[in-house]
Design an enzyme around this catalytic site. Sequence first.
Site, PDB file in Angstrom:
ATOM      1  N   THR A 292       4.319   2.161   5.747  1.00 33.11           N
ATOM      2  CA  THR A 292       2.422   1.451   5.996  1.00 33.11           C
ATOM      3  C   THR A 292       1.928   2.511   6.254  1.00 33.11           C
ATOM      4  O   THR A 292       2.511   2.696   7.755  1.00 33.11           O
ATOM      5  CB  THR A 292       2.914  -0.171   6.291  1.00 33.11           C
ATOM      6  OG1 THR A 292       1.278  -0.143   6.146  1.00 33.11           O
ATOM      7  CG2 THR A 292       3.605   0.274   7.225  1.00 33.11           C
TER       8      THR A 292
ATOM      9  N   ASP B 226      -0.004   0.812   8.302  1.00 32.01           N
ATOM     10  CA  ASP B 226      -0.531   0.404   9.465  1.00 32.01           C
ATOM     11  C   ASP B 226       0.085   0.671  10.879  1.00 32.01           C
ATOM     12  O   ASP B 226      -0.516  -0.022  11.737  1.00 32.01           O
ATOM     13  CB  ASP B 226      -0.609  -0.682   8.999  1.00 32.01           C
ATOM     14  CG  ASP B 226      -1.646  -1.263   7.651  1.00 32.01           C
ATOM     15  OD1 ASP B 226      -2.448  -0.412   7.445  1.00 32.01           O
ATOM     16  OD2 ASP B 226      -1.768  -1.974   6.675  1.00 32.01           O
TER      17      ASP B 226
ATOM     18  N   ASP C 191       1.884  -1.577  12.233  1.00 33.28           N
ATOM     19  CA  ASP C 191       2.573  -2.605  12.425  1.00 33.28           C
ATOM     20  C   ASP C 191       3.425  -3.768  12.478  1.00 33.28           C
ATOM     21  O   ASP C 191       3.375  -4.750  12.167  1.00 33.28           O
ATOM     22  CB  ASP C 191       1.102  -3.078  12.459  1.00 33.28           C
ATOM     23  CG  ASP C 191       1.449  -4.032  10.433  1.00 33.28           C
ATOM     24  OD1 ASP C 191       2.207  -2.690   9.538  1.00 33.28           O
ATOM     25  OD2 ASP C 191       0.409  -3.885  10.245  1.00 33.28           O
TER      26      ASP C 191
ATOM     27  N   ASP D 245       4.821  -5.325   6.227  1.00 29.51           N
ATOM     28  CA  ASP D 245       5.084  -6.930   6.472  1.00 29.51           C
ATOM     29  C   ASP D 245       5.309  -7.688   4.970  1.00 29.51           C
ATOM     30  O   ASP D 245       6.603  -8.472   4.671  1.00 29.51           O
ATOM     31  CB  ASP D 245       4.349  -7.573   7.474  1.00 29.51           C
ATOM     32  CG  ASP D 245       2.662  -7.555   7.153  1.00 29.51           C
ATOM     33  OD1 ASP D 245       2.493  -6.894   5.938  1.00 29.51           O
ATOM     34  OD2 ASP D 245       2.161  -7.370   7.498  1.00 29.51           O
TER      35      ASP D 245
ATOM     36  N   ARG E 240       0.158  -4.899  -5.677  1.00 32.80           N
ATOM     37  CA  ARG E 240       0.430  -6.127  -5.357  1.00 32.80           C
ATOM     38  C   ARG E 240       1.507  -7.409  -5.657  1.00 32.80           C
ATOM     39  O   ARG E 240       0.068  -6.926  -7.392  1.00 32.80           O
ATOM     40  CB  ARG E 240      -0.668  -6.477  -4.371  1.00 32.80           C
ATOM     41  CG  ARG E 240      -0.481  -5.235  -3.383  1.00 32.80           C
ATOM     42  CD  ARG E 240      -1.568  -5.280  -1.987  1.00 32.80           C
ATOM     43  NE  ARG E 240      -2.566  -4.764  -1.863  1.00 32.80           N
ATOM     44  CZ  ARG E 240      -1.828  -3.767  -0.736  1.00 32.80           C
ATOM     45  NH1 ARG E 240      -0.666  -3.965   0.187  1.00 32.80           N
ATOM     46  NH2 ARG E 240      -2.430  -2.803  -0.180  1.00 32.80           N
TER      47      ARG E 240
ATOM     48  N   ARG F 278      -5.616  -2.531   8.224  1.00 40.29           N
ATOM     49  CA  ARG F 278      -6.070  -3.962   8.012  1.00 40.29           C
ATOM     50  C   ARG F 278      -5.991  -4.392   9.314  1.00 40.29           C
ATOM     51  O   ARG F 278      -7.546  -4.247  10.635  1.00 40.29           O
ATOM     52  CB  ARG F 278      -4.497  -4.273   7.630  1.00 40.29           C
ATOM     53  CG  ARG F 278      -4.415  -3.733   5.799  1.00 40.29           C
ATOM     54  CD  ARG F 278      -4.210  -5.883   4.658  1.00 40.29           C
ATOM     55  NE  ARG F 278      -2.646  -5.226   5.457  1.00 40.29           N
ATOM     56  CZ  ARG F 278      -1.821  -5.910   4.529  1.00 40.29           C
ATOM     57  NH1 ARG F 278      -2.594  -6.414   3.174  1.00 40.29           N
ATOM     58  NH2 ARG F 278      -0.763  -6.030   4.781  1.00 40.29           N
TER      59      ARG F 278
ATOM     60  N   GLY G 115       0.438  -1.426  -0.237  1.00 40.63           N
ATOM     61  CA  GLY G 115      -0.293  -0.004   0.342  1.00 40.63           C
ATOM     62  C   GLY G 115       0.695   1.568  -0.284  1.00 40.63           C
ATOM     63  O   GLY G 115       1.785   1.421   0.258  1.00 40.63           O
TER      64      GLY G 115
HETATM   65  P1  ATP Z   1       0.498  -2.675   3.368  1.00 39.91           P
HETATM   66  O1  ATP Z   1       0.875  -2.774   4.639  1.00 39.91           O
HETATM   67  O2  ATP Z   1       1.035  -1.440   3.232  1.00 39.91           O
HETATM   68  O3  ATP Z   1      -0.375  -3.675   2.897  1.00 39.91           O
HETATM   69  P2  ATP Z   1       2.505  -4.445   2.429  1.00 39.91           P
HETATM   70  O4  ATP Z   1       4.067  -4.608   2.211  1.00 39.91           O
HETATM   71  O5  ATP Z   1       2.319  -5.759   3.397  1.00 39.91           O
HETATM   72  O6  ATP Z   1       2.578  -2.951   2.759  1.00 39.91           O
HETATM   73  P3  ATP Z   1       1.592  -6.830   0.788  1.00 39.91           P
HETATM   74  O7  ATP Z   1       0.581  -6.841  -0.607  1.00 39.91           O
HETATM   75  O8  ATP Z   1       1.669  -7.574   1.736  1.00 39.91           O
HETATM   76  O9  ATP Z   1       1.215  -5.053   1.229  1.00 39.91           O
HETATM   77  O10 ATP Z   1       2.893  -6.977   0.242  1.00 39.91           O
HETATM   78  C1  ATP Z   1       3.692  -6.699  -0.823  1.00 39.91           C
HETATM   79  C2  ATP Z   1       4.400  -7.315  -1.754  1.00 39.91           C
HETATM   80  O11 ATP Z   1       5.359  -7.724  -1.383  1.00 39.91           O
HETATM   81  C3  ATP Z   1       2.963  -7.924  -2.456  1.00 39.91           C
HETATM   82  O12 ATP Z   1       2.548  -7.690  -3.500  1.00 39.91           O
HETATM   83  C4  ATP Z   1       4.560  -9.189  -2.702  1.00 39.91           C
HETATM   84  O13 ATP Z   1       5.044  -9.037  -3.839  1.00 39.91           O
HETATM   85  C5  ATP Z   1       5.687  -9.604  -2.248  1.00 39.91           C
HETATM   86  N1  ATP Z   1       5.354 -10.308  -1.284  1.00 39.91           N
HETATM   87  C6  ATP Z   1       4.808 -10.535  -0.250  1.00 39.91           C
HETATM   88  N2  ATP Z   1       4.862 -11.105   0.858  1.00 39.91           N
HETATM   89  C7  ATP Z   1       5.646 -11.900   0.342  1.00 39.91           C
HETATM   90  C8  ATP Z   1       6.071 -13.383   0.315  1.00 39.91           C
HETATM   91  N3  ATP Z   1       5.438 -14.954   1.110  1.00 39.91           N
HETATM   92  N4  ATP Z   1       7.389 -14.277  -0.634  1.00 39.91           N
HETATM   93  C9  ATP Z   1       7.463 -12.863  -1.657  1.00 39.91           C
HETATM   94  N5  ATP Z   1       6.973 -11.732  -1.935  1.00 39.91           N
HETATM   95  C10 ATP Z   1       5.663 -11.206  -0.964  1.00 39.91           C
END
Ligand code: ATP
Length: 328
Positions: free
Chosen positions: A130, A132, A134, A106, A75, A176, A14
């Site tokens: 983020t 969030d 978190d 995360d 994503r 979230r 995000g």
């Molecule tokens: P926010 O907290 O704002 O949602 P985030 O980094 O947690 O941010 P996610 O959509 O969960 O957002 O993860 C971002 C990207 O990280 C995913 O679209 C994917 O490309 C990569 N990613 C997430 N989990 C994995 C995983 N287990 N293995 C490899 N890549 C991953």
Amino acid sequence: MRKISKIGVLTSGGDAPGMNPCIRAVVRTALYNGLEVVGIRQGYKGLIDNDMYEMDRRSVSNILNLGGTILKTARCLPFKTDEGMEQAYQHAKARGIDALVVIGGDGTFTGALRFSRKYPDIAVMGVPGTIDNDLCGSTYTLGFDTATNTVIQAIDKIRDTADAHDRLFFIEVMGRDSGAIALRAGISCGAEAILLPERATAIDDLIANLKEGHMNKKSSSIVIVAEGDKNGGVYGVAKAVQEEVKNYDIKVTILGHLQRGGAPSSFDRILGSRLGFAAVNALIAGESQKMVGLQANHILMTDLEAALNHHEFKLEEDLLQMMDILSI
Ligand code: ATP
């Protein structure tokens, strides 16, 4: 010691206000130290699609005040596969990238850690970006302060109309699985109740509180519901309360994506700059698989693995106590 010459920078997951000041700091700190910088578009997608460009000082001019991220974000599911990671690695190597700064939450760090364990010749440094708030290892994440201020401004406006009509408003805020925005915004706006995923609130108790507030001549009430709350969503909570509390006209507002936008606050501009600066310096010092974060107003490093340990993450106990006492 590991020596790096070219840093790739990306924003992922995000978007969060403060990402742009961080990108700017990464680019200018790297260039100052004689390194090259590659901007990777749309997070891990840009690595897989080879969508990248060389950045210079001017490519980050006039972006401190911009919300969102000039690098775009996405994503990217293919990055979770071995084939996707291999493609990303090959494109990074072909560009001469030997270190990555990944700005995200995360999920982004989970991907970075997997990537770096598979391909340890590319160093990775995480920056908590983020709304969030978190992640373990940083009291604040980029975007959280701006998003909370946006929520506060919106709720203050809703309070005006709630007060004028003797209304009870249920307001859903983002986060979230985290109630961090809800908690801070709730205290800042004097919400009568705050429903958080981290702390279960029985609907019966909520109803009793609202009835008591009405007897105490409260002319309006605001209930903040974090999107991760486990009571069936803001509409479910409002419906359950409406059946029991007849004196109020009940309204529901979901603040939604306006919480992500807008110019970063002073706090997020400084935090983004500090974290970007620190991330590059840590890579130059030979570090990898770490996250830079803010702890007691110092920039410190945490292992990415530890930063992802959600079970260790907790909302501040004093804020939780205060929210009950001050809202009565
Ligand atoms: P926010 O907290 O704002 O949602 P985030 O980094 O947690 O941010 P996610 O959509 O969960 O957002 O993860 C971002 C990207 O990280 C995913 O679209 C994917 O490309 C990569 N990613 C997430 N989990 C994995 C995983 N287990 N293995 C490899 N890549 C991953």
